[in-house]
Design a protein around this motif. Structure first.
Motif, PDB file in Angstrom:
ATOM      1  N   LEU A 105       1.516 -25.340 -51.944  1.00 58.92           N
ATOM      2  CA  LEU A 105       1.945 -25.697 -50.111  1.00 58.92           C
ATOM      3  C   LEU A 105       2.170 -24.842 -49.970  1.00 58.92           C
ATOM      4  O   LEU A 105       1.597 -24.076 -48.928  1.00 58.92           O
ATOM      5  CB  LEU A 105       1.238 -26.794 -49.470  1.00 58.92           C
ATOM      6  CG  LEU A 105       0.266 -27.364 -48.460  1.00 58.92           C
ATOM      7  CD1 LEU A 105      -1.415 -26.925 -48.542  1.00 58.92           C
ATOM      8  CD2 LEU A 105       1.129 -28.588 -48.256  1.00 58.92           C
ATOM      9  N   LEU A 106       3.723 -24.705 -50.324  1.00 58.35           N
ATOM     10  CA  LEU A 106       4.845 -23.474 -49.045  1.00 58.35           C
ATOM     11  C   LEU A 106       4.320 -22.062 -49.731  1.00 58.35           C
ATOM     12  O   LEU A 106       3.711 -21.176 -49.109  1.00 58.35           O
ATOM     13  CB  LEU A 106       6.219 -23.800 -49.804  1.00 58.35           C
ATOM     14  CG  LEU A 106       6.395 -25.107 -48.816  1.00 58.35           C
ATOM     15  CD1 LEU A 106       8.072 -25.790 -49.487  1.00 58.35           C
ATOM     16  CD2 LEU A 106       6.685 -25.205 -48.067  1.00 58.35           C
ATOM     17  N   GLU A 107       3.929 -22.098 -51.332  1.00 58.37           N
ATOM     18  CA  GLU A 107       3.493 -20.561 -51.207  1.00 58.37           C
ATOM     19  C   GLU A 107       2.002 -20.435 -50.695  1.00 58.37           C
ATOM     20  O   GLU A 107       1.793 -18.772 -49.839  1.00 58.37           O
ATOM     21  CB  GLU A 107       3.115 -20.506 -52.724  1.00 58.37           C
ATOM     22  CG  GLU A 107       4.326 -20.415 -53.295  1.00 58.37           C
ATOM     23  CD  GLU A 107       4.144 -20.409 -55.528  1.00 58.37           C
ATOM     24  OE1 GLU A 107       3.187 -20.375 -55.322  1.00 58.37           O
ATOM     25  OE2 GLU A 107       4.824 -20.538 -56.170  1.00 58.37           O
ATOM     26  N   VAL A 108       0.892 -21.434 -50.683  1.00 51.38           N
ATOM     27  CA  VAL A 108      -0.388 -21.053 -49.955  1.00 51.38           C
ATOM     28  C   VAL A 108      -0.139 -20.828 -48.310  1.00 51.38           C
ATOM     29  O   VAL A 108      -0.654 -19.864 -47.614  1.00 51.38           O
ATOM     30  CB  VAL A 108      -1.300 -22.415 -49.828  1.00 51.38           C
ATOM     31  CG1 VAL A 108      -3.155 -22.134 -49.180  1.00 51.38           C
ATOM     32  CG2 VAL A 108      -1.760 -22.509 -51.214  1.00 51.38           C
ATOM     33  N   ALA A 109       0.899 -21.011 -47.876  1.00 50.91           N
ATOM     34  CA  ALA A 109       1.621 -20.782 -46.497  1.00 50.91           C
ATOM     35  C   ALA A 109       1.983 -19.473 -45.993  1.00 50.91           C
ATOM     36  O   ALA A 109       2.007 -19.526 -44.626  1.00 50.91           O
ATOM     37  CB  ALA A 109       2.236 -22.631 -45.939  1.00 50.91           C
ATOM     38  N   GLU A 110       2.153 -18.995 -47.094  1.00 48.60           N
ATOM     39  CA  GLU A 110       3.283 -17.768 -46.416  1.00 48.60           C
ATOM     40  C   GLU A 110       2.232 -16.509 -46.351  1.00 48.60           C
ATOM     41  O   GLU A 110       2.785 -16.367 -46.104  1.00 48.60           O
ATOM     42  CB  GLU A 110       3.665 -17.310 -48.016  1.00 48.60           C
ATOM     43  CG  GLU A 110       5.356 -18.150 -48.245  1.00 48.60           C
ATOM     44  CD  GLU A 110       5.446 -18.068 -50.084  1.00 48.60           C
ATOM     45  OE1 GLU A 110       5.489 -16.808 -50.850  1.00 48.60           O
ATOM     46  OE2 GLU A 110       6.661 -18.495 -49.948  1.00 48.60           O
ATOM     47  N   ARG A 111       1.188 -16.907 -47.331  1.00 50.83           N
ATOM     48  CA  ARG A 111      -0.338 -16.095 -46.243  1.00 50.83           C
ATOM     49  C   ARG A 111      -0.785 -16.640 -44.938  1.00 50.83           C
ATOM     50  O   ARG A 111      -1.706 -15.479 -45.252  1.00 50.83           O
ATOM     51  CB  ARG A 111      -0.790 -15.778 -47.009  1.00 50.83           C
ATOM     52  CG  ARG A 111       0.017 -15.321 -48.663  1.00 50.83           C
ATOM     53  CD  ARG A 111      -0.842 -15.054 -50.273  1.00 50.83           C
ATOM     54  NE  ARG A 111      -0.735 -16.619 -50.780  1.00 50.83           N
ATOM     55  CZ  ARG A 111      -2.361 -16.630 -51.726  1.00 50.83           C
ATOM     56  NH1 ARG A 111      -3.212 -15.593 -52.421  1.00 50.83           N
ATOM     57  NH2 ARG A 111      -2.069 -18.061 -51.945  1.00 50.83           N
ATOM     58  N   ARG A 112      -0.648 -17.216 -44.589  1.00 51.87           N
ATOM     59  CA  ARG A 112      -1.540 -18.616 -43.349  1.00 51.87           C
ATOM     60  C   ARG A 112      -0.342 -18.632 -42.584  1.00 51.87           C
ATOM     61  O   ARG A 112       0.434 -19.498 -42.559  1.00 51.87           O
ATOM     62  CB  ARG A 112      -2.059 -19.378 -44.188  1.00 51.87           C
ATOM     63  CG  ARG A 112      -3.386 -18.850 -45.084  1.00 51.87           C
ATOM     64  CD  ARG A 112      -3.987 -19.973 -45.791  1.00 51.87           C
ATOM     65  NE  ARG A 112      -5.361 -19.813 -45.960  1.00 51.87           N
ATOM     66  CZ  ARG A 112      -5.063 -19.460 -47.613  1.00 51.87           C
ATOM     67  NH1 ARG A 112      -4.426 -18.678 -47.776  1.00 51.87           N
ATOM     68  NH2 ARG A 112      -6.213 -18.325 -48.102  1.00 51.87           N
TER      69      ARG A 112
END
Length: 211
Positions: free
Chosen positions: A97-104
């Motif tokens: 989820l943290l990786e997803v948030a890096e682009r959002r």
């Protein structure tokens, strides 16, 4: 059928019309012209849209998402919503989820337990427009009631009830009836629908806080 929120459209992918949001791909979903397909078989909220439930979402809302897991659905939500607080209890999916948030920039992951909203009350702003709940635990109505504190008076709860997480020995109909009854102590249920076309033994509920 209710209109989709701004930022959610039906787009063609390999000749098939599918729900889609504009954003960076997350889980290998088909993409075309900056849009990413939203698979209702992997997303209870996507299934609610696909089945024509009236979620009340218009786009741009502040969202509290309970049970964010690896970010499959919440990534789509953050594509069209405003600030999106994503609560997930397990450390392993939270790393994804943290990786997803890096682009959002509008997505804020929280490694917290949705059953204990007091642990993130200092982070999540009051009067959020929408609570999306998709947690695999007993007491799913209780989780929704505990988190009602964050929801604006005219806000919406979009709840996916997992019968087998609530009680594996009871019939789904019995589970859904009990959850609805418990939920009505703090919410007015506007709509409910079985999600069987996409998710076995699940019920989608749209509700608002009782006045």
């Amino acid at each position: 059928m209710p209109e989709l929120p701004a930022g959610v459209e039906r787009r063609s992918f390999d000749g098939v019309e599918r729900l889609a949001t504009r954003g960076e791909p997350v889980y290998g979903e088909p993409t075309a012209d900056g849009w990413r397909a939203w698979n209702p078989d992997r997303s209870k909220l996507g299934a609610m849209f696909e089945l024509g439930m009236d979620t009340g979402l218009e786009g741009g809302e502040t969202v509290l998402y309970l049970g964010a897991a690896n970010g499959t659905t919440v990534s789509h939500v953050a594509d069209f919503a405003g600030p999106t607080y994503a609560v997930e209890f397990s450390p392993r999916p939270t790393r994804d989820l943290l990786e997803v948030a890096e682009r959002r920039s509008r997505l804020f992951p929280l490694l917290k337990d949705a059953r204990k909203p007091e642990t993130y009350a200092h982070i999540v702003e009051e009067d959020v427009d929408v609570i999306v709940q998709d947690v695999a635990t007993r007491g799913q109505a209780d989780v929704a009631l505990r988190n009602r504190r964050f929801l604006a008076e005219d806000g919406r709860l979009l709840l996916a009830v997992k019968a087998r997480s609530e009680d594996v020995t009871a019939s789904p109909d019995s589970v859904f009836s009990a959850v609805r009854e418990s939920l009505e102590s703090g919410y007015e249920i506007l709509e409910s629908r079985r999600l069987e076309a996409h998710h076995m033994d699940h019920l989608g509920i749209v509700a608002r806080p009782q006045k």
